[in-house]
Write a protein that holds these residues in place. Structure first.
Motif, PDB file in Angstrom:
ATOM      1  N   SER A 203      37.016 -42.554  42.573  1.00  0.00           N
ATOM      2  CA  SER A 203      36.241 -42.046  43.702  1.00  0.00           C
ATOM      3  C   SER A 203      37.186 -41.806  44.874  1.00  0.00           C
ATOM      4  N   LEU A 204      37.739 -40.596  44.932  1.00  0.00           N
ATOM      5  CA  LEU A 204      38.685 -40.270  46.001  1.00  0.00           C
ATOM      6  C   LEU A 204      37.935 -39.725  47.217  1.00  0.00           C
ATOM      7  N   GLN A 205      38.518 -39.959  48.387  1.00  0.00           N
ATOM      8  CA  GLN A 205      37.980 -39.389  49.632  1.00  0.00           C
ATOM      9  C   GLN A 205      37.949 -37.865  49.507  1.00  0.00           C
ATOM     10  N   ARG A 206      36.836 -37.288  49.878  1.00  0.00           N
ATOM     11  CA  ARG A 206      36.738 -35.834  49.784  1.00  0.00           C
ATOM     12  C   ARG A 206      37.683 -35.146  50.769  1.00  0.00           C
ATOM     13  N   LEU A 207      38.224 -34.024  50.349  1.00  0.00           N
ATOM     14  CA  LEU A 207      39.194 -33.311  51.183  1.00  0.00           C
ATOM     15  C   LEU A 207      38.523 -32.543  52.320  1.00  0.00           C
ATOM     16  N   ASP A 208      37.255 -32.202  52.165  1.00  0.00           N
ATOM     17  CA  ASP A 208      36.605 -31.347  53.164  1.00  0.00           C
ATOM     18  C   ASP A 208      35.879 -32.137  54.241  1.00  0.00           C
ATOM     19  N   THR A 209      35.723 -33.453  54.069  1.00  0.00           N
ATOM     20  CA  THR A 209      34.851 -34.166  55.008  1.00  0.00           C
ATOM     21  C   THR A 209      35.503 -34.565  56.339  1.00  0.00           C
ATOM     22  N   PRO A 210      36.816 -34.844  56.396  1.00  0.00           N
ATOM     23  CA  PRO A 210      37.359 -35.244  57.717  1.00  0.00           C
ATOM     24  C   PRO A 210      37.083 -34.224  58.823  1.00  0.00           C
ATOM     25  N   GLU A 211      37.124 -32.949  58.512  1.00  0.00           N
ATOM     26  CA  GLU A 211      36.869 -31.976  59.586  1.00  0.00           C
ATOM     27  C   GLU A 211      35.380 -31.671  59.744  1.00  0.00           C
ATOM     28  N   LYS A 212      34.559 -32.332  58.946  1.00  0.00           N
ATOM     29  CA  LYS A 212      33.112 -32.176  59.119  1.00  0.00           C
ATOM     30  C   LYS A 212      32.520 -33.264  60.026  1.00  0.00           C
ATOM     31  N   VAL A 213      33.332 -34.236  60.464  1.00  0.00           N
ATOM     32  CA  VAL A 213      32.792 -35.241  61.389  1.00  0.00           C
ATOM     33  C   VAL A 213      33.128 -34.933  62.849  1.00  0.00           C
ATOM     34  N   ASN A 214      33.952 -33.923  63.077  1.00  0.00           N
ATOM     35  CA  ASN A 214      34.382 -33.683  64.465  1.00  0.00           C
ATOM     36  C   ASN A 214      34.186 -32.240  64.926  1.00  0.00           C
ATOM     37  N   GLY A 215      33.413 -31.492  64.168  1.00  0.00           N
ATOM     38  CA  GLY A 215      33.098 -30.125  64.595  1.00  0.00           C
ATOM     39  C   GLY A 215      34.152 -29.096  64.265  1.00  0.00           C
ATOM     40  N   GLN A 216      35.194 -29.488  63.533  1.00  0.00           N
ATOM     41  CA  GLN A 216      36.287 -28.540  63.265  1.00  0.00           C
ATOM     42  C   GLN A 216      36.033 -27.672  62.040  1.00  0.00           C
ATOM     43  N   ALA A 217      35.170 -28.105  61.142  1.00  0.00           N
ATOM     44  CA  ALA A 217      34.914 -27.327  59.921  1.00  0.00           C
ATOM     45  C   ALA A 217      34.314 -25.975  60.294  1.00  0.00           C
ATOM     46  N   THR A 614      26.716 -38.171  32.219  1.00  0.00           N
ATOM     47  CA  THR A 614      27.178 -36.804  32.463  1.00  0.00           C
ATOM     48  C   THR A 614      28.571 -36.581  31.887  1.00  0.00           C
ATOM     49  N   GLY A 615      28.895 -37.366  30.852  1.00  0.00           N
ATOM     50  CA  GLY A 615      30.205 -37.202  30.221  1.00  0.00           C
ATOM     51  C   GLY A 615      31.317 -37.734  31.113  1.00  0.00           C
ATOM     52  N   ILE A 616      32.510 -37.194  30.912  1.00  0.00           N
ATOM     53  CA  ILE A 616      33.646 -37.612  31.742  1.00  0.00           C
ATOM     54  C   ILE A 616      33.351 -37.240  33.190  1.00  0.00           C
ATOM     55  N   VAL A 617      33.553 -38.196  34.087  1.00  0.00           N
ATOM     56  CA  VAL A 617      33.256 -37.973  35.494  1.00  0.00           C
ATOM     57  C   VAL A 617      34.563 -37.788  36.256  1.00  0.00           C
ATOM     58  N   VAL A 618      34.648 -36.730  37.039  1.00  0.00           N
ATOM     59  CA  VAL A 618      35.877 -36.473  37.788  1.00  0.00           C
ATOM     60  C   VAL A 618      35.926 -37.361  39.033  1.00  0.00           C
ATOM     61  N   ASN A 619      34.886 -37.277  39.865  1.00  0.00           N
ATOM     62  CA  ASN A 619      34.853 -38.069  41.103  1.00  0.00           C
ATOM     63  C   ASN A 619      33.514 -38.811  41.146  1.00  0.00           C
ATOM     64  N   PRO A 620      33.483 -40.055  40.678  1.00  0.00           N
ATOM     65  CA  PRO A 620      32.193 -40.741  40.475  1.00  0.00           C
ATOM     66  C   PRO A 620      31.314 -40.779  41.727  1.00  0.00           C
ATOM     67  N   ASP A 621      31.912 -40.993  42.883  1.00  0.00           N
ATOM     68  CA  ASP A 621      31.078 -41.083  44.081  1.00  0.00           C
ATOM     69  C   ASP A 621      30.368 -39.759  44.383  1.00  0.00           C
ATOM     70  N   THR A 622      31.029 -38.653  44.049  1.00  0.00           N
ATOM     71  CA  THR A 622      30.401 -37.343  44.254  1.00  0.00           C
ATOM     72  C   THR A 622      29.206 -37.166  43.326  1.00  0.00           C
ATOM     73  N   VAL A 623      29.319 -37.676  42.103  1.00  0.00           N
ATOM     74  CA  VAL A 623      28.196 -37.594  41.163  1.00  0.00           C
ATOM     75  C   VAL A 623      27.001 -38.370  41.735  1.00  0.00           C
ATOM     76  N   LEU A 624      27.268 -39.567  42.237  1.00  0.00           N
ATOM     77  CA  LEU A 624      26.182 -40.354  42.836  1.00  0.00           C
ATOM     78  C   LEU A 624      25.557 -39.593  44.003  1.00  0.00           C
ATOM     79  N   ALA A 625      26.406 -39.017  44.847  1.00  0.00           N
ATOM     80  CA  ALA A 625      25.907 -38.307  46.029  1.00  0.00           C
ATOM     81  C   ALA A 625      25.048 -37.110  45.629  1.00  0.00           C
ATOM     82  N   GLN A 626      25.476 -36.393  44.592  1.00  0.00           N
ATOM     83  CA  GLN A 626      24.705 -35.223  44.152  1.00  0.00           C
ATOM     84  C   GLN A 626      23.348 -35.634  43.595  1.00  0.00           C
TER      85      GLN A 626
END
Lengths: 723, 189
Positions: A203-217, A614-626
């Motif tokens: 479960s790696l930190q998502r690459l797109d979320t840091p700039e989604k907490v400060n209005g930069q995305a 769901t078979g092999i899971v790439v990023n488990p936390d993302t599966v839970l979130a979805q």
């Protein structure tokens, strides 16, 4: 038709903002970089570009090109993880960029075009991305081996470097860029044994979320090309209607209004900012030619659909003798109906366009980038290579951005505007001119004997979205999406017939909506299964379980969810549990909802438990979130979602009458992942498919009332009926 | 305080850098002074920013379209979804229905500035730690509402969270994690 009027002098700062997609402090680059393609590799002497997905520079920085668009599902991160895993890249050195429109390089292997949808990014790209990473790794190892004059088999890659184990020599990828660039890519590079995965499965930190907490995305709606003007539009409220007369004298007086653009089917007002455009639009007096659809109502729609559903359709699957089997055992007939739904992504539709004589530039967030480009090319008459499309983060897609109508309309408006213009739809236009989840009617019959289903017929009646959207996929009257999860029903039923009856509703355009075909089929099938369990005198979980002998992965999920949800343990009055099981999108999911129905008929969903293989899971936390989010999306539809039609127009307009589930209404959600070494399944839409039947079955358990239409009708559930 | 003239210059530089053609229409418009709009000074994230727009212009559009602070999002335009939430003197407001002429010298804080406040920073960190975000479009508003909640109630109950956050719609359905993250932020030092 258009009228130009004097605009407010430009003395404020708005045009000072040129936003490009870089954010200091993150490893994320979005949108504004055209990647070097494989064929252009030769020109990029300073980089190693083994394929269209990977670029490594002399400093060792790895840039990965994302063929799929990020709309919240975490795909930028999971795609990067797959590439980085096989490449043995140093995760901290990975940056990413959005792919430009190019079906050849970035087409979804399952569609053949550049599409993000149908919960298949990981399924579709799993092998090709692994091979892309593994091929690059093999070339880097080969380059190092040649440098050291040793056998490549005695070298290995790890964490962004190649090492020769026996001598301990090591070279970082950056140092191998030039040498590797002269090698040719291996045809079929060996892939890693999943047991050796170091990145996939964490479960790696998502690459797109840091700039989604400060209005930069940056989403499409945030595009600010220099000199941009702002427009908003009114489309004829009646489907298919046109503009009659526009009285614009008052609108021209609104400060900040620059231009009024009148097209066949819509009127747009261009201003210095969105408020000026909105005020200008409100000040217009528009007479519409409502056209032939002005008489269409919800009643018209349902009468047509129900009539169509009485006729037999194209046979999607048959086994044994369904007709004969229906005359044995105890027979039950039932029908289920689903309404039109709008998508209502939080980011309203928008598209920014600059049309120049010899080129067109488009800023948008799209699930179908090449179609966005093609739409702009068609409207402008420019060749594709003169149309640049900058794809952006998407503020909610859910299938709405699988269409390019927002691009086509914006380009038509922009053709009349001098300079770039950002066309933003109001929420009202967004809801009233959606491309809607179709109405469906499912007619089912089954017979049960000895506690099992022995005969089964299922006729699905509704739009064929594929017939419009991907015509070759509509064959012999069968829409493969329309029958998905129905033709391949997981239960062991010896005699069955599944039919598809295409019926396009009058006036209302229909399209994909999160959960697509399975949404309808899983609701109908799982509701009916509950009715049949009662007929058979069996517990709903046991009834299903006994017919899942050939689908052990779903049976295991059912067992797990029953255990985790406390299936069978006592509950208070007017509280009940409902179960649903599904194999949609290549994932095996069982879900239990627990609801309380109060005396007013309001349904309080207290808890949802899902078990997922769901078979092999790439990023488990993302599966839970979805799963968590997908369940909420499905709950919103089950509890509140309905678009109705009167006088040829949509009656809902904004969130006050097109209701969304809110935090105070959200249940506790538990998702249990089942470890698996099977190929990855899809996950983004599965929760949406699971929630409605589980909730409907729980309502039945709580009240004894079977709801066969969505959204749920509170009046039917109230203890005291109001007059 | 920055002046309009300097900002205009900055824009022209940006345009030149991007080798954009400046459309002739804009040249014309720049020299025309036919409409006089009021200059409204807004105190945004600790800076005074001048915007030229009618007093009834909602703060949302002044922030986004005139000041380029696009982190504040448009969702519904009628204060139903909370995507446009900002703080005025620390209180959460729906900027889509707050006219710029009504704010005066009160302090406006947006998502771009909330990280400078202790509750805002804690909320941002908790949001990342629990990976709350999916598409992220509503999250500026969610974070602003959560930061305002924690500023007033450092240890909010579930009912407090419901009351403070029910005005913020998330279409991706991140509510379970939003609740957890608010509690986590409340516990963090």
């Amino acid at each position: 038709m258009q009228s130009n009027i004097e605009c407010t002098p430009m003395t404020t700062s708005r045009r000072a903002f040129l936003k490009v997609g870089t954010a200091a402090g993150t490893a994320l680059l979005l949108g504004f970089h055209i990647p070097v393609t494989g064929s252009a590799a030769a020109q990029a002497r300073s980089s190693f570009v083994p394929n269209a997905f990977i670029r490594i520079d002399r400093q060792g920085a790895v840039t990965l090109t994302m063929p799929q668009v990020e709309m919240g599902q975490g795909v930028y991160t999971s795609v990067s993880m797959i590439l980085a895993e096989e490449l043995d890249a140093k995760w901290e050195q990975v940056a990413l960029e959005a792919a430009p429109p190019n079906d050849k390089l970035y087409g979804n292997p399952l569609f053949g075009i550049q599409v993000t949808g149908n919960s298949n990014s990981i399924r579709a790209f799993w092998t090709s991305l692994r091979k892309a990473g593994a091929g690059a790794r093999a070339m880097l190892i080969e380059a190092a081996a040649r440098r050291w004059k040793v056998d490549a088999n005695t070298c290995h890659a790890d964490n962004g470097a190649v090492t020769h184990a026996t001598t301990g020599r090591s070279l970082a990828y950056g140092a191998l860029v030039e040498d590797a660039s002269h090698l040719s890519a291996p045809q079929d590079p060996p892939l890693k044994d999943p047991a050796h995965f170091k990145i996939i499965g964490k479960s790696l930190q998502r690459l797109d979320t840091p700039e989604k907490v400060n209005g930069q995305a940056l989403y499409g709606i945030d595009a600010m090309p220099p000199g941009v003007k702002f427009a908003t539009l009114a489309i004829c409220p009646v489907f298919g209607g046109t503009v009659g007369h526009v009285e614009d004298s008052k609108a021209k007086q609104v400060p900040g209004v620059c231009q009024i653009v009148v097209l066949d089917d819509l009127v747009a007002v261009v201003g210095d900012h969105m408020w000026a455009a909105k005020q200008g639009l409100a000040a217009l007096d528009i007479t519409w030619d409502e056209g032939p659809n002005a008489h269409v109502t919800s009643d018209t729609v349902w009468r047509q659909l129900r009539a169509a559903s009485a006729k037999s359709g194209a046979v999607a699957r048959t086994a044994g003798d369904a007709a004969k089997a229906l005359s044995s055992g105890e027979r039950l007939d039932s029908a289920y109906e689903l309404p039109f739904l709008a998508h209502a992504p939080m980011e309203p539709l928008n598209c920014t366009v600059h049309v120049k004589p010899d080129m067109c530039e488009v800023w948008v967030g799209s699930q179908v980038l090449t179609r966005a480009q093609a739409a702009a090319a068609q409207v402008t008459g420019l060749p594709l290579d003169k149309v640049t499309v900058h794809n952006h983060l998407i503020g909610g897609g859910f299938g709405r951005r699988l269409e390019a109508d927002m691009v086509e309309k914006a380009v038509r408006i922009a053709k009349a505007v001098d300079g770039p213009v950002k066309v933003v739809w109001s929420r009202e236009e967004d809801i009233q001119h959606d491309i809607y989840r179709p109405v469906y009617r499912d007619v089912l019959a089954a017979s049960v004997a000895d506690g099992r289903i022995v005969g089964w017929t299922h006729r699905i009646t509704g739009s064929s979205i594929l017939a419009r959207w991907l015509p070759p996929a509509f064959k012999n009257g069968i829409d493969i999406d329309g029958v998905d999860s129905a033709a391949d029903i997981p239960y062991d039923i010896p005699n069955l017939r599944v039919e598809f009856q295409r019926d396009e509703p009058p006036a209302v355009p229909t399209g994909f909506w999160r959960g697509v075909g399975p949404n309808n089929n899983v609701f109908a099938i799982e509701s009916f299964l509950d009715e049949l369990a009662k007929k058979a005198g069996k517990d709903p979980v046991a009834f299903r379980r006994d017919m899942l002998g050939k689908v052990p992965r779903l049976r295991a999920a059912l067992d797990l969810v029953a255990s985790k949800a406390g299936w069978g343990t006592p509950l208070p009055a007017r509280t009940g549990r409902g179960v649903a099981a599904q194999t949609a999108f290549g994932s095996f999911i069982a879900t239990v909802a627990e609801v309380k129905v109060d005396e007013n008929g309001d349904v309080h969903v207290q808890r949802i438990v899902s078990a997922v293989d769901t078979g092999i899971v790439v990023n488990p936390d993302t599966v839970l979130a979805q799963l968590q989010g997908g369940l909420i999306f499905g709950l919103t539809a089950a509890l509140f979602g309905e678009i109705t039609i009167d006088k040829g127009r949509v009656q809902q307009s904004n969130f006050q009458n097109y209701r969304m589930l809110r935090i105070n209404e959200a249940p506790k959600i538990e998702v249990h992942l089942i470890a698996s070494g099977e190929a990855p399944g899809g996950i983004g839409e599965t929760g949406t498919t699971a929630a409605p039947p589980a909730v409907g079955n729980a309502i039945y358990a709580a009240t004894g009332i079977r709801l066969r239409r969505l959204p749920i009708d509170r009046a039917l559930l109230a203890v005291r009926k109001t007059a | 305080m920055k002046t309009a003239r300097i900002l205009n210059g900055a824009w022209q530089k940006s345009a030149a850098e991007m080798s954009y053609e400046i459309p002739p229409l804009w040249h014309t418009l720049q020299t025309q002074q036919t409409l006089e709009l009021p200059v409204v000074n807004l105190h945004v994230n600790g800076e005074v920013k001048a915007v030229e727009a009618a007093n009834d212009t909602p703060l949302l559009w002044a922030l986004r379209d005139l000041l380029g602070l696009t982190g504040t999002k448009f969702g519904c335009g009628i204060a139903q979804c909370g995507a446009c939430t900002v703080h005025v003197d620390g209180k959460p407001v729906r900027s889509c229905v707050v006219p710029i002429g009504s704010i005066g010298e009160r302090a406006i804080t947006t998502i771009e500035g909330i990280g400078a406040t202790p509750p805002g920073r804690k909320v941002q960190q908790a949001w990342l730690h629990l990976e709350v975000i999916q598409c992220g479009y509503c999250q500026s508003g969610q974070i602003m509402s959560a930061a305002a909640l924690l500023a007033g109630k450092p240890d909010p109950s579930d009912a407090d969270i419901d009351a403070a956050m029910a005005g913020n719609i998330c279409r991706c359905g991140t509510y379970v994690r939003i609740r957890e993250a608010i509690k986590k932020a409340a516990r963090s030092a």
